[in-house]
Write a protein that holds these residues in place. Structure first.
Motif, PDB file in Angstrom:
ATOM      1  N   TYR A 260      -1.966   1.520   5.632  1.00  0.00           N
ATOM      2  CA  TYR A 260      -2.489   1.425   6.994  1.00  0.00           C
ATOM      3  C   TYR A 260      -3.458   0.255   7.132  1.00  0.00           C
ATOM      4  CZ  TYR A 260      -4.963   2.878  11.301  1.00  0.00           C
ATOM      5  OH  TYR A 260      -5.514   2.922  12.542  1.00  0.00           O
ATOM      6  N   PHE A 261      -4.221   0.016   6.073  1.00  0.00           N
ATOM      7  CA  PHE A 261      -5.272  -1.012   6.146  1.00  0.00           C
ATOM      8  C   PHE A 261      -4.767  -2.402   5.804  1.00  0.00           C
ATOM      9  CE2 PHE A 261      -7.069   3.099   5.107  1.00  0.00           C
ATOM     10  CZ  PHE A 261      -7.885   3.270   6.197  1.00  0.00           C
ATOM     11  N   VAL A 262      -3.509  -2.446   5.380  1.00  0.00           N
ATOM     12  CA  VAL A 262      -2.912  -3.742   5.052  1.00  0.00           C
ATOM     13  C   VAL A 262      -2.326  -4.370   6.312  1.00  0.00           C
ATOM     14  CG1 VAL A 262      -1.177  -4.892   3.631  1.00  0.00           C
ATOM     15  CG2 VAL A 262      -2.419  -2.913   2.721  1.00  0.00           C
ATOM     16  N   ILE A 263      -1.899  -3.497   7.209  1.00  0.00           N
ATOM     17  CA  ILE A 263      -1.254  -3.984   8.432  1.00  0.00           C
ATOM     18  C   ILE A 263      -2.318  -4.281   9.498  1.00  0.00           C
ATOM     19  CG2 ILE A 263       0.295  -3.280  10.303  1.00  0.00           C
ATOM     20  CD1 ILE A 263       1.783  -1.677   8.030  1.00  0.00           C
ATOM     21  N   ASP A 264      -2.099  -5.387  10.247  1.00  0.00           N
ATOM     22  CA  ASP A 264      -3.051  -5.790  11.293  1.00  0.00           C
ATOM     23  C   ASP A 264      -3.298  -4.637  12.265  1.00  0.00           C
ATOM     24  OD1 ASP A 264      -2.880  -8.163  10.055  1.00  0.00           O
ATOM     25  OD2 ASP A 264      -1.931  -9.256  11.713  1.00  0.00           O
ATOM     26  N   TYR A 265      -4.572  -4.409  12.609  1.00  0.00           N
ATOM     27  CA  TYR A 265      -4.857  -3.319  13.556  1.00  0.00           C
ATOM     28  C   TYR A 265      -4.586  -3.745  14.987  1.00  0.00           C
ATOM     29  CZ  TYR A 265      -9.407  -5.681  14.085  1.00  0.00           C
ATOM     30  OH  TYR A 265     -10.389  -6.581  14.313  1.00  0.00           O
ATOM     31  N   ALA A 266      -4.603  -5.033  15.222  1.00  0.00           N
ATOM     32  CA  ALA A 266      -4.208  -5.598  16.509  1.00  0.00           C
ATOM     33  C   ALA A 266      -3.527  -6.905  16.156  1.00  0.00           C
ATOM     34  CB  ALA A 266      -5.431  -5.839  17.388  1.00  0.00           C
ATOM     35  N   PRO A 267      -2.746  -7.472  17.080  1.00  0.00           N
ATOM     36  CA  PRO A 267      -2.019  -8.690  16.716  1.00  0.00           C
ATOM     37  C   PRO A 267      -2.947  -9.728  16.093  1.00  0.00           C
ATOM     38  CG  PRO A 267      -1.300  -7.918  18.847  1.00  0.00           C
ATOM     39  CD  PRO A 267      -2.427  -7.025  18.426  1.00  0.00           C
ATOM     40  N   ASN A 268      -2.612 -10.135  14.884  1.00  0.00           N
ATOM     41  CA  ASN A 268      -3.346 -11.163  14.141  1.00  0.00           C
ATOM     42  C   ASN A 268      -4.795 -10.798  13.831  1.00  0.00           C
ATOM     43  OD1 ASN A 268      -1.060 -12.859  14.147  1.00  0.00           O
ATOM     44  ND2 ASN A 268      -1.579 -13.452  16.247  1.00  0.00           N
ATOM     45  N   ARG A 269      -5.089  -9.518  13.801  1.00  0.00           N
ATOM     46  CA  ARG A 269      -6.443  -9.117  13.404  1.00  0.00           C
ATOM     47  C   ARG A 269      -6.343  -8.150  12.230  1.00  0.00           C
ATOM     48  NH1 ARG A 269     -10.345  -7.665  18.208  1.00  0.00           N
ATOM     49  NH2 ARG A 269      -8.569  -6.791  19.305  1.00  0.00           N
ATOM     50  N   GLN A 270      -6.918  -8.571  11.123  1.00  0.00           N
ATOM     51  CA  GLN A 270      -6.786  -7.795   9.894  1.00  0.00           C
ATOM     52  C   GLN A 270      -8.012  -6.952   9.633  1.00  0.00           C
ATOM     53  OE1 GLN A 270      -5.760 -10.795   6.893  1.00  0.00           O
ATOM     54  NE2 GLN A 270      -4.179  -9.344   6.248  1.00  0.00           N
TER      55      GLN A 270
END
Ligand SMILES: Nc1ncnc2c1ncn2[C@@H]1O[C@H](COP(=O)(O)OP(=O)(O)OP(=O)(O)O)[C@@H](O)[C@H]1O
Ligand SMILES: [Mg+2]
Lengths: 446, 231
Positions: free
Chosen positions: A121-131
Motif C-alpha cells: 500500500y505504501f509503495v503505490i502513490d497515494y495520489a497521482p505522482n505523490r509518494q
C-alpha cells in the motif's frame, strides 16, 4: 477639491460613526475572506481529486459509501468481501496490482481509524505522482503499525509507541492486542494523515475479527453463488478447519506470524491498479452487469460529489451568513449617513450655492458611502488575510493543513464590486435627499 | 457684464395659504464693474433679492439678465454652472463649511466652476485678505472677522463677473468693518468685478457713489413687515 475629498471631509467630520460603520463592514468582509481562504484550503487538501488507483472494488451498494470507507476511512461498511475474492481479483489478467483494505476499529487514544492493509500500500502513490514518505520501517510483523502524521502529532506517538484498539461496533470494547508503531508517514494532506495502518494479518488476529467457521463458510458460499452445504458437510468442514488451525498446544514465538484461515478473513474493499485505462473501463462495466454482490467503481466521481455535497453546502451556507453580516453593515452605513443628512442640509445648501449641481451633491453622498464601504472592505480583506496569517501556524500544528495567508481567492475579486453595489444601495436614498435639497431653504434654516 | 432686472416678482406662501409679496421690481440696472450699495431695512427682501440674482431662489415672474443671459430661463444645471462660473456671493452668515480649512473653503469656491480649483490662486486670495497665517484653520477656530474675510476670498475665488455681498460688514467692530469694505471694493475694482453690496448701515452706504434704497424701487404692494407682524 474633488468629490471624493469633499466626501472624505464629511467622513472625517463624523469620525466615530464612520469608523464604527466601516468596522462593521470590515468585520463582515474579514469573516468572508477567512471562510473563502479556509474553504479553498479544505478544497485542495481534502477534496483529493483523485487517488493513485484506477478502481475501488467493494460490495455492491453505494459508491459514495465505498469511497467514504476506502478513501476517507470513515463509515465502515457492514458488508465485506471474502478474502478468496480478493485473491481471485488479483489473478485477473487486466489487474496490475490489487491492495486489500480492511477498516473497522479505531485507536483507543484519539479515536483514529485503523486500516488493515499490506505493505505494498505504501509503495503505490497515494495520489497521482505523490509518494508516501515513511520515517522508520514499513509493516513487517502482524502487530506493526504505521501512523499518519496527524496521529503522531495529536497522540504524541513516536516509533516504538504501543497502543490498543477499540472495536468499532462494540462500544468501549478494548482489544487486548498491543500494536507497536514502527513508522510515521510524512504529511500527505489526505485522510492517510489521520489513519493508523496495521498489517492485514494483525488485523485478523485481533479477537473477534475472525468469524466463526460455520458462518464464514455460509457467507462465502453465498457470495460466490455456490449452493449452501448440508448440515453434515458443514460440520465436517468446520471440524477439519478447527483441527488445522487449532490455537492450542503452542505459544507465539516473538515475530511468529500466526496464520488466520483465509475463510475467516474478509476485506472492506480492494484498491486496483489496472494494466490500462481501457481495461479499467471494461472491468468496471463488466462488474456492473455481474450477478455477484460486488462492484468496481472509479472513485473520482463519488469523491467529487462528496466535495460538492458536503463541503460545498457548508461553504455556501457560510458565505451566505457572512454575506448577511456584510449586508447588515451596509444597512448600518445607510442608517449612519441617513441620520447625518438633516445635519448636513446646510452643508449641501452651501455646496449648491457655490455652484454644485444636484447630481454633484448626490455623487458626494454616494462617494461617502463608497468610501465607508470600500474602506471597510479593504480593511476587512487585510484583517481576513491577517487572521489566516495568525492562525495558520496553529492550524498547521493541529491538523497538518498548510494555509497560505496571501493566496487570494478568485471570489475575493468579486467582493469589491459587490461592496460597490452595496455602497450604492446604502448611499442612494441619502443621496436622493441631498439631490432634493432646496438651496434657499437649506441656507436659511441654519 | 451688466445686471438687469425687469418686472421681477417674488412672494412667499405662508403655511396658512396666504401669499406674502416680497419683491416687485419694475426695473433695476447696474453696469459691468460698477459698485452699487443697496440700502434696506431688515426684512425688506435684501437677501431674497440677492438669492434671486444668484439663481438660488426662483422668481414668480420677470427677468434677471446677467450679461444678457436670463438666469431664470436657464435649465437648473446650467444655472448652477452659471453661478459657479460667474457669480461670487458673500453670504450674510458667511456659510463657511465647518469641516474645511480656510484654504479648502476658498478652493471650494472654484471647484464647481469650469476653471477648476487653483491652489496657488486660493493661497494668494487668502494673503490678499490678510489670512496667510490662518490658511489651515477651520472656521470654528477663527474670529468672526476672519471668517468674514475667508468668505470674501471664497466669493472671489472663481473670478466672478458679479459679486453679491449680503451685509458683509455686520457682526464686526467699526475698524474691521472698514477693512472688509475696503478689501471688497479694492478687489472688485482690481478684478473688474461688479459689486452689489447690501446693507442697512448708512455709514457703509455713504462711501459708495451709487446708493440705491430698496424701498424706493421695490414695491411689493403689501408691506412685508406689516404683513408679518399682523400674522
Ligand atoms: N422661505 C421663506 N418663506 C416665507 N417667508 C420668507 C422666506 N424667506 C424670507 N421670507 C420673508 O421674506 C422677508 C424678506 O426676507 P429677507 O431675508 O430677504 O430680508 P432681509 O432684507 O435680508 O432682512 P435682514 O436685513 O434681516 O437680513 C422676511 O419677512 C422673511 O420673513
Ligand atoms: Mg438678509
Amino acid at each position: 477639491m474633488n468629490l471624493a475629498s469633499i466626501a472624505w471631509k464629511s467622513v472625517k467630520q463624523r469620525s466615530l460613526s464612520s469608523a464604527l460603520t466601516s468596522l462593521s463592514v470590515a468585520l463582515g468582509v474579514m469573516l468572508m475572506v477567512t471562510v473563502l481562504v479556509i474553504f479553498s484550503v479544505l478544497d485542495s487538501t481534502f477534496s483529493q481529486r483523485s487517488i493513485g488507483y484506477d478502481l475501488i472494488m467493494g460490495p455492491k451498494g453505494s459508491p459514495l459509501q465505498l469511497v467514504l470507507s476506502t478513501v476517507y476511512h470513515v463509515n465502515p461498511p457492514i458488508e465485506n468481501l471474502p478474502y478468496r475474492f480478493y485473491k481471485e481479483i488479483q489473478k485477473d489478467p487486466r489487474v496490475e496490482t490489487a491492495i486489500p483494505i480492511a477498516i473497522g476499529d479505531t485507536t483507543e487514544q484519539g479515536g483514529f481509524p485503523i486500516v488493515g492493509t499490506i505493505p505494498q500500500y505504501f509503495v503505490i502513490d497515494y495520489a497521482p505522482n505523490r509518494q508516501f514518505m515513511v520515517e522508520g520501517k514499513s509493516l513487517q510483523k502482524p502487530f506493526d503499525a504505521l501512523i499518519g502524521s496527524r496521529v503522531a502529532k495529536v497522540n504524541g506517538w513516536k516509533i516504538g509507541s504501543t497502543f490498543r484498539l477499540v472495536h468499532g461496533g462494540n462500544e468501549g470494547h478494548v482489544h487486548n492486542e498491543l500494536f507497536t508503531v514502527v513508522g510515521v508517514l510524512a504529511p500527505t494532506g489526505t485522510p492517510n494523515d489521520k489513519s493508523v495502518f496495521v498489517h492485514l494479518d494483525g488485523f485478523y488476529q485481533i479477537q473477534g475479527h475472525d468469524k466463526p467457521f460455520d458462518e464464514a463458510i455460509r457467507r462465502e458460499r453465498d457470495f460466490f453463488g455456490e449452493p449452501p452445504l448440508g448440515k453434515a458437510e458443514l460440520d465436517a468442514e468446520v471440524a477439519r478447519l478447527k483441527k488445522k488451525y487449532s490455537h492450542e498446544g503452542h505459544k507465539h514465538a516473538p515475530g511468529f506470524i500466526e496464520e488466520v484461515p483465509e475463510l475467516q478473513k474478509d476485506v472492506t474493499s480492494i484498491l486496483l491498479l489496472m494494466k490500462s485505462p481501457s481495461a479499467a473501463i471494461l472491468f468496471a462495466g463488466e462488474w456492473k452487469k455481474s450477478f455477484r454482490p460486488a462492484m468496481a467503481i472509479n472513485p473520482i466521481f463519488p469523491m467529487q460529489q462528496l466535495m460538492v455535497d458536503v463541503l460545498g453546502g457548508v461553504r455556501i451556507m457560510l458565505i451566505f451568513l457572512t454575506s448577511l453580516i456584510v449586508l447588515v453593515s451596509g444597512i448600518g452605513i445607510f442608517v449612519s449617513i441617513y441620520n447625518s443628512m438633516s445635519a448636513r442640509k446646510r452643508e449641501i445648501g452651501i455646496l449648491r450655492a457655490l455652484g454644485a449641481r444636484r447630481q454633484t451633491v448626490f455623487s458626494i453622498v454616494l462617494a461617502e458611502s463608497i468610501l465607508l464601504c470600500g474602506g471597510g472592505g479593504v480593511i476587512g480583506l487585510l484583517l481576513g488575510h491577517g487572521l489566516v496569517f495568525l492562525t495558520a501556524p496553529l492550524v498547521e500544528m493541529r491538523s497538518g493543513i498548510i494555509m497560505n495567508p496571501w493566496s487570494f481567492e478568485p471570489m475575493e475579486a468579486a467582493l469589491l464590486p459587490g461592496l460597490l453595489v452595496l455602497a450604492t444601495l446604502a448611499g442612494f436614498l441619502p443621496g436622493l435627499l441631498a439631490y432634493r435639497t432646496d438651496v434657499a431653504d437649506a441656507l436659511q434654516n441654519s | 457684464m451688466s445686471l438687469v432686472l425687469q418686472d421681477v416678482r417674488k412672494s412667499y406662501r405662508e403655511p396658512g395659504g396666504r401669499t406674502i409679496p416680497i419683491l416687485n421690481i419694475a426695473s433695476f440696472r447696474m453696469d459691468a464693474g460698477e459698485q452699487v450699495v443697496l440700502l434696506g431695512s431688515s426684512g425688506g427682501g435684501k437677501t431674497t433679492l440677492l438669492n434671486v440674482i444668484a439663481g438660488i431662489t426662483a422668481v414668480d415672474s420677470g427677468r434677471v439678465l446677467i450679461g444678457g443671459i436670463d438666469v431664470c430661463k436657464l435649465p437648473e444645471a446650467a444655472r448652477d454652472r452659471f453661478r459657479a462660473d460667474r457669480i461670487g456671493y458673500v453670504f450674510q452668515t458667511f456659510h463657511l463649511l465647518p469641516a474645511f480649512t480656510a484654504l479648502e473653503n476658498v478652493l471650494l469656491g472654484m471647484t464647481f466652476s469650469g476653471k477648476g480649483a487653483n491652489r496657488a490662486k486660493a493661497i494668494q486670495l487668502l494673503k490678499r485678505v490678510g489670512l496667510s497665517h490662518r490658511m489651515n484653520h477651520r472656521p470654528g477656530h477663527m474670529s468672526v472677522g476672519e471668517q468674514q474675510r475667508v468668505a470674501v476670498a471664497r466669493a472671489l475665488a472663481n473670478t466672478p463677473v458679479l459679486l453679491l455681498a449680503d451685509e458683509p460688514t455686520a457682526n464686526v467692530d467699526a475698524a474691521n468693518q472698514q477693512i472688509v469694505l475696503d478689501l471688497l471694493r479694492e478687489s472688485c475694482r482690481e478684478e473688474k468685478v461688479a459689486l452689489l453690496l447690501v446693507t442697512h448701515a448708512p455709514e457703509v452706504a455713504k462711501q459708495f457713489e451709487r446708493v440705491e434704497k430698496l424701498a424706493e424701487f421695490n414695491r411689493p404692494g403689501v408691506a412685508p413687515l406689516a404683513a408679518g407682524a399682523s400674522a
